[in-house]
Design a protein around this motif. Structure first.
Motif, PDB file in Angstrom:
ATOM      1  N   LEU A  14       0.795  -1.223   0.000  1.00 36.68           N
ATOM      2  CA  LEU A  14       0.000   0.000   0.000  1.00 36.68           C
ATOM      3  C   LEU A  14       0.830   1.276   0.000  1.00 36.68           C
ATOM      4  N   SER A  15       2.090   1.181   0.336  1.00 31.87           N
ATOM      5  CA  SER A  15       2.918   2.373   0.517  1.00 31.87           C
ATOM      6  C   SER A  15       2.989   3.235  -0.725  1.00 31.87           C
ATOM      7  N   ASN A  16       3.190   2.632  -1.873  1.00 28.70           N
ATOM      8  CA  ASN A  16       3.319   3.412  -3.106  1.00 28.70           C
ATOM      9  C   ASN A  16       2.033   4.176  -3.415  1.00 28.70           C
ATOM     10  N   MET A  17       0.893   3.516  -3.266  1.00 23.71           N
ATOM     11  CA  MET A  17      -0.377   4.176  -3.523  1.00 23.71           C
ATOM     12  C   MET A  17      -0.607   5.314  -2.536  1.00 23.71           C
ATOM     13  N   MET A  18      -0.239   5.094  -1.280  1.00 19.73           N
ATOM     14  CA  MET A  18      -0.429   6.133  -0.274  1.00 19.73           C
ATOM     15  C   MET A  18       0.475   7.338  -0.519  1.00 19.73           C
ATOM     16  N   LEU A  19       1.699   7.089  -0.952  1.00 18.53           N
ATOM     17  CA  LEU A  19       2.600   8.200  -1.281  1.00 18.53           C
ATOM     18  C   LEU A  19       2.089   8.985  -2.486  1.00 18.53           C
ATOM     19  N   ASN A  20       1.593   8.285  -3.489  1.00 18.93           N
ATOM     20  CA  ASN A  20       1.008   8.979  -4.641  1.00 18.93           C
ATOM     21  C   ASN A  20      -0.196   9.812  -4.222  1.00 18.93           C
ATOM     22  N   CYS A  21      -0.978   9.291  -3.322  1.00 15.32           N
ATOM     23  CA  CYS A  21      -2.136  10.022  -2.813  1.00 15.32           C
ATOM     24  C   CYS A  21      -1.688  11.280  -2.074  1.00 15.32           C
ATOM     25  N   MET A  22      -0.645  11.154  -1.263  1.00 16.20           N
ATOM     26  CA  MET A  22      -0.126  12.330  -0.562  1.00 16.20           C
ATOM     27  C   MET A  22       0.305  13.405  -1.543  1.00 16.20           C
ATOM     28  N   ASN A  23       1.019  13.001  -2.591  1.00 19.00           N
ATOM     29  CA  ASN A  23       1.460  13.972  -3.591  1.00 19.00           C
ATOM     30  C   ASN A  23       0.280  14.663  -4.259  1.00 19.00           C
ATOM     31  N   ARG A  24      -0.740  13.897  -4.590  1.00 17.91           N
ATOM     32  CA  ARG A  24      -1.918  14.485  -5.231  1.00 17.91           C
ATOM     33  C   ARG A  24      -2.662  15.419  -4.295  1.00 17.91           C
ATOM     34  N   LEU A  25      -2.686  15.085  -3.017  1.00 15.99           N
ATOM     35  CA  LEU A  25      -3.387  15.926  -2.052  1.00 15.99           C
ATOM     36  C   LEU A  25      -2.669  17.257  -1.839  1.00 15.99           C
ATOM     37  N   VAL A  26      -1.355  17.214  -1.759  1.00 11.72           N
ATOM     38  CA  VAL A  26      -0.590  18.407  -1.410  1.00 11.72           C
ATOM     39  C   VAL A  26      -0.272  19.272  -2.625  1.00 11.72           C
ATOM     40  N   PHE A  27       0.015  18.656  -3.754  1.00 10.54           N
ATOM     41  CA  PHE A  27       0.474  19.404  -4.910  1.00 10.54           C
ATOM     42  C   PHE A  27      -0.585  19.598  -5.988  1.00 10.54           C
ATOM     43  N   SER A  28      -1.848  19.451  -5.638  1.00  6.19           N
ATOM     44  CA  SER A  28      -2.904  19.701  -6.619  1.00  6.19           C
ATOM     45  C   SER A  28      -3.124  21.211  -6.755  1.00  6.19           C
ATOM     46  N   SER A  29      -3.854  21.592  -7.777  1.00  9.63           N
ATOM     47  CA  SER A  29      -4.057  23.017  -8.041  1.00  9.63           C
ATOM     48  C   SER A  29      -4.940  23.685  -6.986  1.00  9.63           C
ATOM     49  N   SER A  30      -5.860  22.959  -6.415  1.00 10.56           N
ATOM     50  CA  SER A  30      -6.736  23.526  -5.390  1.00 10.56           C
ATOM     51  C   SER A  30      -6.548  22.753  -4.094  1.00 10.56           C
ATOM     52  N   VAL A  31      -5.588  23.180  -3.307  1.00  7.91           N
ATOM     53  CA  VAL A  31      -5.266  22.491  -2.067  1.00  7.91           C
ATOM     54  C   VAL A  31      -6.118  23.083  -0.944  1.00  7.91           C
ATOM     55  N   SER A  32      -6.945  22.241  -0.353  1.00  3.19           N
ATOM     56  CA  SER A  32      -7.765  22.694   0.768  1.00  3.19           C
ATOM     57  C   SER A  32      -7.099  22.293   2.082  1.00  3.19           C
ATOM     58  N   LEU A  33      -7.573  22.877   3.142  1.00  2.00           N
ATOM     59  CA  LEU A  33      -7.053  22.544   4.461  1.00  2.00           C
ATOM     60  C   LEU A  33      -7.323  21.079   4.795  1.00  2.00           C
ATOM     61  N   GLU A  34      -8.472  20.580   4.379  1.00  2.00           N
ATOM     62  CA  GLU A  34      -8.817  19.178   4.617  1.00  2.00           C
ATOM     63  C   GLU A  34      -7.853  18.237   3.894  1.00  2.00           C
ATOM     64  N   ASN A  35      -7.471  18.575   2.663  1.00  2.00           N
ATOM     65  CA  ASN A  35      -6.508  17.750   1.924  1.00  2.00           C
ATOM     66  C   ASN A  35      -5.147  17.747   2.610  1.00  2.00           C
ATOM     67  N   LYS A  36      -4.716  18.898   3.095  1.00  2.00           N
ATOM     68  CA  LYS A  36      -3.443  18.962   3.807  1.00  2.00           C
ATOM     69  C   LYS A  36      -3.502  18.129   5.077  1.00  2.00           C
ATOM     70  N   ARG A  37      -4.626  18.193   5.770  1.00  2.00           N
ATOM     71  CA  ARG A  37      -4.797  17.426   6.997  1.00  2.00           C
ATOM     72  C   ARG A  37      -4.749  15.925   6.702  1.00  2.00           C
ATOM     73  N   GLN A  38      -5.362  15.520   5.615  1.00  2.00           N
ATOM     74  CA  GLN A  38      -5.356  14.098   5.269  1.00  2.00           C
ATOM     75  C   GLN A  38      -3.950  13.642   4.879  1.00  2.00           C
ATOM     76  N   ALA A  39      -3.187  14.494   4.196  1.00  2.00           N
ATOM     77  CA  ALA A  39      -1.808  14.148   3.856  1.00  2.00           C
ATOM     78  C   ALA A  39      -0.964  13.980   5.119  1.00  2.00           C
ATOM     79  N   ILE A  40      -1.187  14.823   6.103  1.00  2.00           N
ATOM     80  CA  ILE A  40      -0.474  14.685   7.382  1.00  2.00           C
ATOM     81  C   ILE A  40      -0.878  13.398   8.079  1.00  2.00           C
TER      82      ILE A  40
END
Length: 79
Positions: free
Chosen positions: A31-57
């Motif tokens: 699962l690690s690779n998928m989770m890391l890709n998800c973190m990248n998408r959450l943090v580096f997307s064009s519309s980063v919300s506070l909720e997305n940052k919280r989920q990446a953390i």
């Protein structure tokens, strides 16, 4: 590969992994690779919300907890 329209489904799956991290500990290598890709998408997307940052953390905290668990198991095995 995770497509853009699948982001809500991916977030739901990751939310489950964060909340039930003990269940997914044994398959963390898969699962690690998928989770890391998800973190990248959450943090580096064009519309980063506070909720997305919280989920990446939260995802990062899961990795830390998994590593702490692994270290304690290795330490216990060598004592």
């Amino acid at each position: 590969m995770i497509l853009g329209h699948a982001l809500p489904q991916m977030l739901h799956i990751v939310w489950l992994m964060v909340k039930q991290q003990e269940i997914f500990y044994r398959v963390r290598a898969s699962l690690s690779n998928m989770m890391l890709n998800c973190m990248n998408r959450l943090v580096f997307s064009s519309s980063v919300s506070l909720e997305n940052k919280r989920q990446a953390i939260d995802i990062a905290e899961v990795f830390i907890q998994w590593q702490v668990s692994t270290n304690s198991l290795v330490k216990f095995a060598y004592c």
